[in-house]
Enzyme design. Structure first.
Site, PDB file in Angstrom:
ATOM      1  N   ASP A 126       0.831  -1.214   0.000  1.00 25.58           N
ATOM      2  CA  ASP A 126       0.000   0.000   0.000  1.00 25.58           C
ATOM      3  C   ASP A 126       0.863   1.260   0.000  1.00 25.58           C
ATOM      4  OD1 ASP A 126      -2.268   1.528   0.025  1.00 25.58           O
ATOM      5  OD2 ASP A 126      -2.768   1.153   2.130  1.00 25.58           O
TER       6      ASP A 126
ATOM      7  N   LEU B 269      10.922 -20.671  -3.617  1.00 22.49           N
ATOM      8  CA  LEU B 269       9.876 -19.792  -3.079  1.00 22.49           C
ATOM      9  C   LEU B 269       8.563 -19.970  -3.852  1.00 22.49           C
ATOM     10  CD1 LEU B 269       9.180 -17.166  -1.316  1.00 22.49           C
ATOM     11  CD2 LEU B 269       9.711 -15.901  -3.406  1.00 22.49           C
TER      12      LEU B 269
ATOM     13  N   HIS C 228       3.010   3.213  -8.971  1.00 29.59           N
ATOM     14  CA  HIS C 228       2.790   1.788  -9.242  1.00 29.59           C
ATOM     15  C   HIS C 228       4.019   1.174  -9.934  1.00 29.59           C
ATOM     16  CE1 HIS C 228      -1.207   2.123  -7.778  1.00 29.59           C
ATOM     17  NE2 HIS C 228      -1.702   2.776  -8.809  1.00 29.59           N
TER      18      HIS C 228
HETATM   19  C1  FPP Z   1      -1.692   0.273  -3.351  1.00 31.80           C
HETATM   20  O1  FPP Z   1      -1.287   1.575  -3.570  1.00 31.80           O
HETATM   21  C2  FPP Z   1      -1.272  -0.634  -4.385  1.00 31.80           C
HETATM   22  C3  FPP Z   1      -2.083  -1.177  -5.345  1.00 31.80           C
HETATM   23  C4  FPP Z   1      -3.491  -0.851  -5.529  1.00 31.80           C
HETATM   24  C5  FPP Z   1      -1.602  -2.133  -6.294  1.00 31.80           C
HETATM   25  C6  FPP Z   1      -0.291  -2.765  -5.996  1.00 31.80           C
HETATM   26  C7  FPP Z   1       0.371  -2.877  -7.263  1.00 31.80           C
HETATM   27  C8  FPP Z   1       1.709  -2.874  -7.470  1.00 31.80           C
HETATM   28  C9  FPP Z   1       2.728  -2.863  -6.412  1.00 31.80           C
HETATM   29  C10 FPP Z   1       2.217  -2.856  -8.821  1.00 31.80           C
HETATM   30  C11 FPP Z   1       1.575  -3.845  -9.686  1.00 31.80           C
HETATM   31  C12 FPP Z   1       2.107  -5.195  -9.507  1.00 31.80           C
HETATM   32  C13 FPP Z   1       1.547  -6.221 -10.123  1.00 31.80           C
HETATM   33  C14 FPP Z   1       2.141  -7.586 -10.068  1.00 31.80           C
HETATM   34  C15 FPP Z   1       0.291  -5.989 -10.865  1.00 31.80           C
HETATM   35  P1  FPP Z   1      -2.405   2.692  -3.638  1.00 31.80           P
HETATM   36  O2  FPP Z   1      -2.553   3.056  -5.075  1.00 31.80           O
HETATM   37  O3  FPP Z   1      -3.644   2.244  -2.990  1.00 31.80           O
HETATM   38  O4  FPP Z   1      -1.710   3.834  -2.846  1.00 31.80           O
HETATM   39  P2  FPP Z   1      -2.434   4.997  -2.023  1.00 31.80           P
HETATM   40  O5  FPP Z   1      -3.239   4.342  -0.941  1.00 31.80           O
HETATM   41  O6  FPP Z   1      -1.283   5.780  -1.487  1.00 31.80           O
HETATM   42  O7  FPP Z   1      -3.263   5.756  -3.001  1.00 31.80           O
END
Ligand code: FPP
Length: 251
Positions: free
Chosen positions: A25, A136, A42
């Site tokens: 997150d 893993l 991302h």
């Molecule tokens: C949360 O950050 C993260 C996500 C919604 C997606 C996680 C995705 C990745 C780490 C990259 C993609 C990886 C793959 C394998 C698809 P947020 O956008 O909710 O952050 P915020 O809460 O600060 O807005």
């Protein structure tokens, strides 16, 4: 990803859990803090993921589960969804060979129905290619929601009951576990959530019954081996009793 297995450095082997799950997150906030578009957060999040997979393998963790796209993420703007889907495509296309070379077994949990056909194919390809690997296990929770997983399990159980392969009196905690998306995997010993938020957000609700929860302030794009080791040290200080009086190890 390097072939070399670095020795466990700051953390003792007792602090290395069998199954670590991570809620990645804070990508958006990481980007906003730098005046960058969310997509950049991302993209950097994928780099953090690569670092974390490598570190998990080096530390001797058996299973790493990552929350990469939730059922609820569909409510984000279409452009962001396109970006996240693009990152998943690229992650599988570019990193799969590397994961395979490093003996990583990829598993996917979540709803497959309704996914774009090329994405559904890539998920199958990742699982098939790495099926025989015994290093893993990387579990990618994609289009995943824990309540939806439980609903899928209930439907599978209803089918088994209707077909007669399951009897009403056999429905107990263990049986329910067998109808989940990855029934053979151990429950997570620890769930780490980055970015300071302190909730599970519909992640592994059944499997987390006795998981330790570790919340770290770091935004996901900054997560690295040191951050993982720090979280595992915190986990190592917890006393796990699983409802009893005597401390037990999770594995
Ligand atoms: C949360 O950050 C993260 C996500 C919604 C997606 C996680 C995705 C990745 C780490 C990259 C993609 C990886 C793959 C394998 C698809 P947020 O956008 O909710 O952050 P915020 O809460 O600060 O807005």
């Amino acid at each position: 990803m390097s072939e070399a297995h670095a020795p466990i450095s700051a953390i003792a082997s007792a602090e290395v859990p069998r199954h670590v799950a991570i809620i990645m997150d804070g990508n958006g906030r990481w980007a906003a803090a730098r005046g960058l578009p969310r997509g950049e957060g991302h993209r950097r999040g994928v780099e953090a993921l690569r670092r974390t997979v490598r570190a998990a393998g080096e530390l001797g963790i058996d299973v790493l589960t990552i929350f990469s796209f939730s059922t609820e993420n569909w409510s984000r703007p279409a452009t962001e969804i396109r970006e996240l889907m693009g990152l998943l495509r690229r992650f599988i296309r570019h990193d799969l060979a590397d994961l395979h070379r490093n003996n990583v077994r990829v598993r996917i949990i979540g709803e497959r129905e309704g996914l774009e056909p090329d994405i559904a194919r890539l998920l199958v390809e990742a699982e098939e290619l790495t099926r025989a690997n015994n290093g893993l296990t990387l579990v990618v929770a994609f289009n995943y929601g824990a309540r939806q997983e439980l609903a899928r399990a209930a439907r599978r159980m209803a089918d088994a009951l209707a077909q007669g392969s399951l009897k009403r009196d056999e429905v107990d905690v263990e049986t329910i576990g067998r109808f989940l998306d990855a029934p053979d995997l151990p429950d997570p010993d620890v769930i780490i959530r980055t970015s300071g938020e302190q909730r599970l957000s519909n992640f592994l609700l059944w499997q987390s019954a006795y998981s330790e929860l570790v919340f770290v302030q770091t935004y996901w794009p900054d997560f690295d081996r040191a951050a993982l080791e720090g979280a595992l040290q915190e986990y190592g200080q917890r006393v796990r009793r699983f409802g009893g009086l005597v401390a037990r190890t999770g594995s």
